[in-house]
Design a protein around this motif. Structure first.
Motif, PDB file in Angstrom:
ATOM      1  N   TYR A   1      -2.391   2.835  -4.351  1.00 41.11           N
ATOM      2  CA  TYR A   1      -2.373   4.073  -3.566  1.00 41.11           C
ATOM      3  C   TYR A   1      -3.632   4.190  -2.717  1.00 41.11           C
ATOM      4  O   TYR A   1      -4.746   4.133  -3.227  1.00 41.11           O
ATOM      5  CB  TYR A   1      -2.280   5.294  -4.483  1.00 41.11           C
ATOM      6  CG  TYR A   1      -0.911   5.472  -5.075  1.00 41.11           C
ATOM      7  CD1 TYR A   1       0.110   6.088  -4.361  1.00 41.11           C
ATOM      8  CD2 TYR A   1      -0.627   5.017  -6.363  1.00 41.11           C
ATOM      9  CE1 TYR A   1       1.371   6.245  -4.900  1.00 41.11           C
ATOM     10  CE2 TYR A   1       0.635   5.166  -6.919  1.00 41.11           C
ATOM     11  CZ  TYR A   1       1.628   5.785  -6.178  1.00 41.11           C
ATOM     12  OH  TYR A   1       2.876   5.936  -6.719  1.00 41.11           O
TER      13      TYR A   1
ATOM     14  N   SER B   1       0.840  -1.180   0.000  1.00 40.25           N
ATOM     15  CA  SER B   1       0.000   0.000   0.000  1.00 40.25           C
ATOM     16  C   SER B   1       0.886   1.244   0.000  1.00 40.25           C
ATOM     17  O   SER B   1       1.844   1.335   0.753  1.00 40.25           O
ATOM     18  CB  SER B   1      -0.903  -0.043   1.231  1.00 40.25           C
ATOM     19  OG  SER B   1      -1.591   1.170   1.316  1.00 40.25           O
ATOM     20  N   LYS B   2       0.567   2.182  -0.867  1.00 42.20           N
ATOM     21  CA  LYS B   2       1.317   3.431  -0.925  1.00 42.20           C
ATOM     22  C   LYS B   2       0.400   4.559  -0.479  1.00 42.20           C
ATOM     23  O   LYS B   2      -0.800   4.522  -0.730  1.00 42.20           O
ATOM     24  CB  LYS B   2       1.820   3.660  -2.355  1.00 42.20           C
ATOM     25  CG  LYS B   2       2.972   2.730  -2.691  1.00 42.20           C
ATOM     26  CD  LYS B   2       3.340   2.772  -4.153  1.00 42.20           C
ATOM     27  CE  LYS B   2       2.377   1.949  -4.963  1.00 42.20           C
ATOM     28  NZ  LYS B   2       2.769   1.817  -6.363  1.00 42.20           N
ATOM     29  N   ARG B   3       0.997   5.533   0.181  1.00 45.81           N
ATOM     30  CA  ARG B   3       0.180   6.599   0.753  1.00 45.81           C
ATOM     31  C   ARG B   3       0.038   7.765  -0.225  1.00 45.81           C
ATOM     32  O   ARG B   3       1.035   8.279  -0.727  1.00 45.81           O
ATOM     33  CB  ARG B   3       0.793   7.073   2.074  1.00 45.81           C
ATOM     34  CG  ARG B   3       0.533   6.115   3.238  1.00 45.81           C
ATOM     35  CD  ARG B   3       1.502   6.333   4.370  1.00 45.81           C
ATOM     36  NE  ARG B   3       2.867   5.997   3.980  1.00 45.81           N
ATOM     37  CZ  ARG B   3       3.946   6.284   4.694  1.00 45.81           C
ATOM     38  NH1 ARG B   3       3.835   6.930   5.837  1.00 45.81           N
ATOM     39  NH2 ARG B   3       5.154   5.932   4.266  1.00 45.81           N
TER      40      ARG B   3
ATOM     41  N   HIS C   1       9.065   8.134 -11.930  1.00 50.24           N
ATOM     42  CA  HIS C   1       9.837   7.153 -11.166  1.00 50.24           C
ATOM     43  C   HIS C   1      11.072   6.727 -11.937  1.00 50.24           C
ATOM     44  O   HIS C   1      12.132   6.510 -11.365  1.00 50.24           O
ATOM     45  CB  HIS C   1       8.977   5.945 -10.821  1.00 50.24           C
ATOM     46  CG  HIS C   1       7.990   6.240  -9.726  1.00 50.24           C
ATOM     47  ND1 HIS C   1       7.052   5.333  -9.317  1.00 50.24           N
ATOM     48  CD2 HIS C   1       7.802   7.349  -8.974  1.00 50.24           C
ATOM     49  CE1 HIS C   1       6.319   5.864  -8.335  1.00 50.24           C
ATOM     50  NE2 HIS C   1       6.750   7.096  -8.124  1.00 50.24           N
TER      51      HIS C   1
ATOM     52  N   GLU D   1      13.635   5.221  -9.409  1.00 49.66           N
ATOM     53  CA  GLU D   1      12.897   4.391  -8.469  1.00 49.66           C
ATOM     54  C   GLU D   1      12.472   3.079  -9.100  1.00 49.66           C
ATOM     55  O   GLU D   1      12.306   2.989 -10.313  1.00 49.66           O
ATOM     56  CB  GLU D   1      11.648   5.151  -8.022  1.00 49.66           C
ATOM     57  CG  GLU D   1      11.342   4.956  -6.558  1.00 49.66           C
ATOM     58  CD  GLU D   1      10.036   5.622  -6.213  1.00 49.66           C
ATOM     59  OE1 GLU D   1       9.191   4.966  -5.613  1.00 49.66           O
ATOM     60  OE2 GLU D   1       9.881   6.803  -6.569  1.00 49.66           O
TER      61      GLU D   1
ATOM     62  N   ASP E   1       3.752   8.847  -0.096  1.00 50.86           N
ATOM     63  CA  ASP E   1       4.545   8.410  -1.247  1.00 50.86           C
ATOM     64  C   ASP E   1       4.249   9.275  -2.467  1.00 50.86           C
ATOM     65  O   ASP E   1       5.097   9.449  -3.328  1.00 50.86           O
ATOM     66  CB  ASP E   1       4.243   6.952  -1.564  1.00 50.86           C
ATOM     67  CG  ASP E   1       4.614   6.060  -0.396  1.00 50.86           C
ATOM     68  OD1 ASP E   1       5.819   5.920  -0.141  1.00 50.86           O
ATOM     69  OD2 ASP E   1       3.701   5.547   0.278  1.00 50.86           O
TER      70      ASP E   1
ATOM     71  N   GLY F   1      12.010   5.938   1.376  1.00 48.24           N
ATOM     72  CA  GLY F   1      11.604   5.943  -0.038  1.00 48.24           C
ATOM     73  C   GLY F   1      11.398   7.340  -0.570  1.00 48.24           C
ATOM     74  O   GLY F   1      11.659   8.344   0.088  1.00 48.24           O
TER      75      GLY F   1
ATOM     76  N   ASP G   1       3.272  -3.722  -8.185  1.00 47.91           N
ATOM     77  CA  ASP G   1       1.953  -4.300  -7.972  1.00 47.91           C
ATOM     78  C   ASP G   1       1.241  -4.643  -9.272  1.00 47.91           C
ATOM     79  O   ASP G   1       0.061  -4.907  -9.293  1.00 47.91           O
ATOM     80  CB  ASP G   1       1.090  -3.368  -7.125  1.00 47.91           C
ATOM     81  CG  ASP G   1       1.217  -1.929  -7.536  1.00 47.91           C
ATOM     82  OD1 ASP G   1       2.038  -1.652  -8.422  1.00 47.91           O
ATOM     83  OD2 ASP G   1       0.502  -1.097  -6.981  1.00 47.91           O
TER      84      ASP G   1
END
Ligand code: 5AD
Ligand code: SF4
Length: 451
Positions: free
Chosen positions: A36, A7-9, A128, A133, A46, A83, A138
């Motif tokens: 997200y 899970s990304k914020r 990214h 990055e 993130d 990150g 996912d």
């Protein structure tokens, strides 16, 4: 989607009117399949999106001062080893100022105007890539659409040789740019060395592989590579797949007219025949530009056999759009093709487009398209009957006493003959054609047609 999608914020700050409130919700929708989840804290997020408003001059200044604050959070997150924080500016300020925002505040990774929210997955992936990055973890790899053909051991007569990987095209239906990352080409010398090794082991034909093989960026481009390969002793045939129409440059087209070892068969996916659909697919070509490209290729190599990929039932595709695909197919005349029903891949822009097409409509269109493509393939094979074609023999046939090879146009050709033919190119008089293969007999006095 893999079950373990991390899970990304996602933090979205919305300025201004109700329209922006609505757009912020839509952006969250587009990003949810990418893993997200919304948070109400910018610190540590993130992805931070400022959905801006341009109605008063003060508003723009407010955005820049907010960006200053977020820039410091980005630095703190990096320093904590937590990150990368990606910063996006959306909304009306983005529309009005464009890339200028990134000049004034270099911590900003991407700027996206209200017309382009469906492209957020692409823009984030591109950002990214620039910050080095890792890929979106996912997306599950998709065997059908994502994988290159497995590399064959060099025991045979024909071998695959990977020269390029990844994709920068971001067709809106496709996971490859996310799963495989940016376009990368192997250096020319490495490819040549491998090809020489293969040839030394008896390989007579190489198929150069890449998701965007004709974007090969090694020295001399793909045409340069092909010309160098053509000089390797023993290597008689060169093929490459898969190509994008956008990267089919003049030099490569010219090579098709000049390099004898370059086989007259080209897999050049078009996907659809409607310009509206092609635009929504982000294909960077129109039906007409594709047709003109085919004309040029055929001017260089009149007997070029074409193959393509097609998608039916892309979001928003109407019956009239589909008819445009049939019309394009009729105009090109394909020797072979792959066709698919549009399949919704979460996280790709098309997955959240309106106008998703019903499954039974897709079925029906696919059946009609495949009927046409099958007829064309049968006609192409039938037109070979009575000709003598140079065949590279690859393996024993299923029945004893049979050997199987390939024509220049990639058709399997079966003859009665000895296994000692394997590895040789011989002229075969084609006697009959099935949908997927040809049968014939060795020409006693071979006068090879130019491949
Ligand atoms: N749905 C249907 N077909 C797809 N392809 C790629 N992604 C999808 C999708 N989401 C097809 C395209 C491509 C081929 C390798 O797979 O036609 O050219
Ligand atoms: Fe996918 Fe091919 Fe489009 Fe790249 S060019 S996004 S691999 S369909």
């Amino acid at each position: 989607m893999s079950e373990a999608a991390p899970s990304k914020r996602l933090y979205i700050k919305t300025y201004g009117c109700q329209l922006n409130v609505y757009d912020s919700e839509r952006m969250a929708d587009v990003l949810r399949p990418l893993g997200y989840a919304m948070t109400d804290q910018a610190e540590g997020a993130d992805l931070v999106v400022l959905n801006t408003c341009h109605i008063r001059d003060k508003a723009t200044e407010k955005v820049y001062s907010e960006l200053g604050r977020i820039k410091r959070m980005k630095a703190r997150k990096a320093a904590a080893g937590d990150g990368v924080m990606t910063i996006a500016v959306a909304g009306c300020v983005a529309q009005a100022e464009g890339a200028e925002i990134m000049n004034r505040q270099p911590a900003v990774d991407l700027v996206v105007g209200p017309q382009a929210y469906h492209r957020l997955p692409e823009l984030i992936a591109r950002a990214h890539r620039q910050s080095g990055e890792a890929l979106a973890a996912d997306f599950t790899a998709d065997e059908k659409f994502d994988a290159l053909p497995a590399e064959r051991a060099a025991t045979g007569v024909a071998a695959f040789l990977t020269v390029q990987e990844g994709c920068d095209k971001f067709c809106t239906f496709c996971v490859v740019p996310y799963t495989r990352g940016a376009e990368y080409s192997r250096p020319l010398d490495a490819v040549l060395a491998e090809a020489e090794q293969l040839a030394a082991q008896g390989v007579r034909e190489v198929t150069l592989l890449g998701q965007n093989v004709n974007a090969y960026a090694g020295e001399g481009g793909l045409s340069g590579l092909v010309r160098r390969l053509a000089h390797i002793p023993g290597l008689a045939r060169i093929r490459y797949t898969t190509s994008h129409p956008k990267d089919m440059d003049e030099a490569l087209i010219a090579a098709h007219g000049e390099v004898e070892a370059l086989m007259p068969y080209l897999h050049l996916p078009v996907q659809a025949g409607s310009d509206k659909v092609l635009r929504a697919m982000n294909r960077a070509h129109t039906a007409d530009s594709y047709l003109r490209l085919i004309e040029k290729i055929r001017a260089a190599r009149p007997d070029m056999a074409l193959s393509g990929d097609f998608i039916v039932g892309f979001p928003g595709e109407t019956e009239a759009d589909f008819q445009a695909t049939l019309k394009l197919v009729a105009e090109v005349g394909y020797a072979s093709a792959f066709s698919f029903k549009y399949s919704r891949r979460p996280g790709t822009p098309a997955a959240s487009m309106p106008g998703q097409v019903d499954e039974d409509v897709k079925e029906d269109r696919l059946a009609r398209l495949q009927a046409l493509l099958n007829d064309q393939q049968a006609a192409f094979n039938q037109a070979c009957v009575g000709r003598a074609l140079p065949v590279l023999f690859e393996r024993p046939g299923r029945k004893p006493g049979q050997v199987v090879g390939r024509s220049p146009y990639l058709q399997p050709v079966h003859i009665e003959g000895s296994e000692s033919l394997i590895g040789e190119i011989r002229s075969v008089a084609i006697g009959s054609a099935g949908r997927g293969s040809l049968t014939g007999a060795l020409v006693a006095n071979p006068r090879l047609e130019p491949a």
